[in-house]
Design a protein around this motif. Structure first.
Motif, PDB file in Angstrom:
ATOM      1  N   UNK A 239       0.836  -1.198   0.000  1.00  0.00           N
ATOM      2  CA  UNK A 239       0.000   0.000   0.000  1.00  0.00           C
ATOM      3  C   UNK A 239       0.875   1.254   0.000  1.00  0.00           C
ATOM      4  N   UNK A 240       1.934   1.247   0.801  1.00  0.00           N
ATOM      5  CA  UNK A 240       2.838   2.394   0.862  1.00  0.00           C
ATOM      6  C   UNK A 240       3.554   2.618  -0.471  1.00  0.00           C
ATOM      7  N   UNK A 241       4.004   1.524  -1.101  1.00  0.00           N
ATOM      8  CA  UNK A 241       4.684   1.643  -2.392  1.00  0.00           C
ATOM      9  C   UNK A 241       3.737   2.150  -3.471  1.00  0.00           C
ATOM     10  N   UNK A 242       2.506   1.653  -3.464  1.00  0.00           N
ATOM     11  CA  UNK A 242       1.519   2.120  -4.425  1.00  0.00           C
ATOM     12  C   UNK A 242       1.238   3.609  -4.215  1.00  0.00           C
ATOM     13  N   UNK A 243       1.090   4.007  -2.969  1.00  0.00           N
ATOM     14  CA  UNK A 243       0.847   5.413  -2.672  1.00  0.00           C
ATOM     15  C   UNK A 243       1.983   6.301  -3.147  1.00  0.00           C
ATOM     16  N   UNK A 244       3.209   5.843  -2.959  1.00  0.00           N
ATOM     17  CA  UNK A 244       4.377   6.633  -3.397  1.00  0.00           C
ATOM     18  C   UNK A 244       4.352   6.853  -4.902  1.00  0.00           C
ATOM     19  N   UNK A 245       4.033   5.808  -5.657  1.00  0.00           N
ATOM     20  CA  UNK A 245       3.987   5.914  -7.112  1.00  0.00           C
ATOM     21  C   UNK A 245       2.841   6.814  -7.567  1.00  0.00           C
ATOM     22  N   UNK A 246       1.688   6.686  -6.952  1.00  0.00           N
ATOM     23  CA  UNK A 246       0.542   7.507  -7.331  1.00  0.00           C
ATOM     24  C   UNK A 246       0.783   8.976  -6.987  1.00  0.00           C
ATOM     25  N   UNK A 247       1.410   9.230  -5.845  1.00  0.00           N
ATOM     26  CA  UNK A 247       1.734  10.612  -5.471  1.00  0.00           C
ATOM     27  C   UNK A 247       2.734  11.210  -6.446  1.00  0.00           C
ATOM     28  N   UNK A 248       3.703  10.427  -6.868  1.00  0.00           N
ATOM     29  CA  UNK A 248       4.657  10.899  -7.890  1.00  0.00           C
ATOM     30  C   UNK A 248       3.914  11.336  -9.144  1.00  0.00           C
ATOM     31  N   UNK A 249       2.982  10.505  -9.615  1.00  0.00           N
ATOM     32  CA  UNK A 249       2.237  10.834 -10.825  1.00  0.00           C
ATOM     33  C   UNK A 249       1.345  12.059 -10.608  1.00  0.00           C
TER      34      UNK A 249
END
Length: 223
Positions: A43-53
């Protein structure tokens, strides 16, 4: 940047970034065999990628002259005087927002606790740490892993807008979204941007997204 559920300048903008890492982490989250510790990490890794985008063209910058070891250069930095506000909706939003400060150089975090009644599916607020008023021009990332019926996310955005922000200064970060929530966001907040890992088309009789992830809070914290 990705595929959109609805595309129009006057309508809701929903972005599903096509990055293979996003697809990977969503798949890890979906798997019922994923243990809680790995689920929260995914969940944390997914959030990091989505926030980057989501912040690709959205962060205030300043230009300064600096010196490298061999000469001067004009350098562009994120403006630390204009931090992005991160608002995770508790409790599952904590996991999705966990890596925000690792990718964003300047952030503020405000917690918002909301619970959904399992019978009526209506939200209630049990913790509100939002400021009385956001600064003019402030940017907010509202983090909620599951956009299912849409009641919680709509109520949260109403609270934020009551404190001085308009739709263009709010972006929603979600792991999985469903059409009922997206339709409510479109009706109430045209022009809003949603960045999500996946769109699932079905809700069951309990208001859960199918296939979804299950209960993101329970699976993140193993309780």
């Amino acid at each position: 940047m990705g595929e959109s559920f609805i595309q129009d300048d006057e309508m809701l903008h929903v972005v599903v970034p096509p990055h293979p890492l996003i697809k990977h982490w969503v798949s890890v989250l979906r798997d019922e065999k994923t243990p809680s510790s790995l689920f929260r990490n995914a969940m944390a890794e997914l959030g990091r990628l989505l926030i980057y985008e989501a912040t690709r063209d959205w962060m205030p910058t300043v230009t300064e002259e600096i010196w490298s070891p061999v000469g001067s250069a004009k350098a562009e930095f994120i403006n630390h005087k204009e931090p992005i506000s991160i608002i995770p909706i508790l409790r599952a939003g904590l996991a999705l927002a966990e890596q925000a400060s690792s990718i964003l150089p300047a952030t503020r975090t405000y917690h918002l606790g909301m619970a959904r009644d399992e019978k009526t599916l209506l939200p209630s607020v049990y913790l509100n740490k939002l400021p009385d008023k956001f600064e003019e021009g402030a940017r907010v990332l509202l983090v909620d892993p599951m956009l299912a019926t849409g009641g919680t996310i709509v109520a949260a955005i109403d609270l934020i807008k009551d404190r001085g922000l308009d739709n263009s200064h709010i972006k929603v970060i979600s792991a999985v979204s469903a059409p009922p929530a997206l339709e409510k966001l479109q009706k109430n907040f045209p022009g809003l941007h949603v960045f999500t890992g996946a769109i699932d088309l079905i809700l069951n009789e309990k208001g859960y997204i199918v296939p979804g992830l299950g209960d993101a809070g329970d699976r993140s914290f193993d309780t």
